[in-house]
Design a protein around this motif. Sequence first.
Motif, short mmCIF file in Angstrom:
data_model
loop_
_atom_site.label_atom_id
_atom_site.label_comp_id
_atom_site.label_asym_id
_atom_site.label_seq_id
_atom_site.Cartn_x
_atom_site.Cartn_y
_atom_site.Cartn_z
N GLU A 103 67.68 -29.21 56.66
CA GLU A 103 68.82 -28.30 56.52
C GLU A 103 69.35 -27.97 57.92
O GLU A 103 68.66 -28.18 58.92
CB GLU A 103 68.36 -27.01 55.82
CG GLU A 103 67.94 -27.21 54.39
CD GLU A 103 67.48 -25.92 53.74
OE1 GLU A 103 67.47 -24.84 54.40
OE2 GLU A 103 67.10 -25.98 52.55
N PRO A 104 70.55 -27.38 58.00
CA PRO A 104 71.04 -26.94 59.31
C PRO A 104 70.07 -25.95 59.95
O PRO A 104 69.44 -25.14 59.26
CB PRO A 104 72.37 -26.26 58.97
CG PRO A 104 72.81 -26.90 57.69
CD PRO A 104 71.53 -27.17 56.93
N VAL A 105 69.97 -26.01 61.25
CA VAL A 105 69.08 -25.12 62.00
C VAL A 105 69.61 -23.70 61.93
O VAL A 105 70.81 -23.46 62.04
CB VAL A 105 68.96 -25.58 63.47
CG1 VAL A 105 68.18 -24.56 64.30
CG2 VAL A 105 68.30 -26.96 63.54
N ARG A 106 68.69 -22.77 61.71
CA ARG A 106 69.02 -21.35 61.70
C ARG A 106 68.24 -20.66 62.83
O ARG A 106 67.32 -21.25 63.39
CB ARG A 106 68.63 -20.72 60.36
CG ARG A 106 69.44 -21.27 59.20
CD ARG A 106 69.07 -20.55 57.92
NE ARG A 106 68.25 -21.45 57.10
CZ ARG A 106 67.62 -21.08 56.01
NH1 ARG A 106 67.67 -19.82 55.60
NH2 ARG A 106 66.91 -21.95 55.32
N VAL A 107 68.57 -19.42 63.11
CA VAL A 107 67.88 -18.65 64.14
C VAL A 107 67.27 -17.42 63.48
O VAL A 107 67.95 -16.67 62.76
CB VAL A 107 68.85 -18.23 65.27
CG1 VAL A 107 68.14 -17.35 66.29
CG2 VAL A 107 69.45 -19.46 65.94
N ASP A 108 65.98 -17.20 63.72
CA ASP A 108 65.28 -16.03 63.20
C ASP A 108 65.86 -14.80 63.89
O ASP A 108 65.80 -14.67 65.11
CB ASP A 108 63.79 -16.16 63.49
CG ASP A 108 62.96 -15.03 62.90
OD1 ASP A 108 63.36 -13.84 63.02
OD2 ASP A 108 61.89 -15.33 62.33
N ARG A 114 64.31 -20.80 66.62
CA ARG A 114 65.07 -21.65 65.70
C ARG A 114 64.13 -22.23 64.64
O ARG A 114 62.95 -22.49 64.91
CB ARG A 114 65.74 -22.78 66.47
CG ARG A 114 66.76 -22.23 67.47
CD ARG A 114 67.54 -23.29 68.21
NE ARG A 114 66.69 -24.32 68.78
CZ ARG A 114 67.06 -25.58 68.96
NH1 ARG A 114 68.26 -25.99 68.62
NH2 ARG A 114 66.25 -26.45 69.52
N PHE A 115 64.69 -22.45 63.43
CA PHE A 115 63.90 -23.02 62.34
C PHE A 115 64.80 -23.79 61.39
O PHE A 115 66.02 -23.63 61.39
CB PHE A 115 63.11 -21.93 61.60
CG PHE A 115 63.96 -20.93 60.86
CD1 PHE A 115 64.19 -21.07 59.50
CD2 PHE A 115 64.51 -19.84 61.51
CE1 PHE A 115 64.97 -20.14 58.80
CE2 PHE A 115 65.28 -18.91 60.83
CZ PHE A 115 65.51 -19.07 59.47
N THR A 116 64.17 -24.64 60.59
CA THR A 116 64.87 -25.40 59.58
C THR A 116 63.91 -25.68 58.43
O THR A 116 62.70 -25.45 58.55
CB THR A 116 65.42 -26.73 60.14
OG1 THR A 116 66.23 -27.36 59.14
CG2 THR A 116 64.31 -27.69 60.56
N PHE A 117 64.46 -26.19 57.33
CA PHE A 117 63.67 -26.54 56.17
C PHE A 117 63.97 -27.97 55.73
O PHE A 117 65.07 -28.48 55.95
CB PHE A 117 63.99 -25.62 54.98
CG PHE A 117 63.42 -24.24 55.09
CD1 PHE A 117 62.16 -23.96 54.58
CD2 PHE A 117 64.13 -23.23 55.71
CE1 PHE A 117 61.63 -22.69 54.68
CE2 PHE A 117 63.61 -21.95 55.81
CZ PHE A 117 62.36 -21.68 55.29
N PHE A 118 62.99 -28.59 55.09
CA PHE A 118 63.16 -29.85 54.38
C PHE A 118 62.20 -29.80 53.20
O PHE A 118 61.44 -28.84 53.05
CB PHE A 118 62.91 -31.07 55.29
CG PHE A 118 61.53 -31.15 55.87
CD1 PHE A 118 60.53 -31.88 55.26
CD2 PHE A 118 61.23 -30.49 57.07
CE1 PHE A 118 59.26 -31.97 55.81
CE2 PHE A 118 59.98 -30.57 57.63
CZ PHE A 118 58.98 -31.32 57.00
#
Length: 133
Positions: A103-108, A114-118
Amino acid sequence: MARPLLAAIHHVALICSDYARSKAFYSQTLGLRIIREVYRAERDSWKLDLEVSPGVSLELFSFPSPPPRPSRPEAQGLRHLAFAVPDIDVAIATLAQRGVTCEPVRVDEYTGRRFTFFADPDDLPIELYESQG
């Protein structure tokens, strides 16, 4: 002050729908080292132990006809599995080369990390969380 009761996470256990596919995903695509693999005939079940980091493992189980996860990701129970990575951009690029879309990178908003999911082969949400800023 008393010592904490819990010292660390030892392992996480997952039940998969297709053992061979999940074994390949976790050992080859994600690169986790296989510690041991056992077939338990009395349960018609495989158990695969994979090393995440020293002292932390992932147990992968197969069982005949396990029920699917009810929904993603807000079902009661385990929400997602998260792995720390030193460089999220490198991790995303490596996974893309191996056929995994993140998924697009997000910021906590609390840590600035930074984090992302798959998703794994059974659609379990997996998070990559950048451990360095």
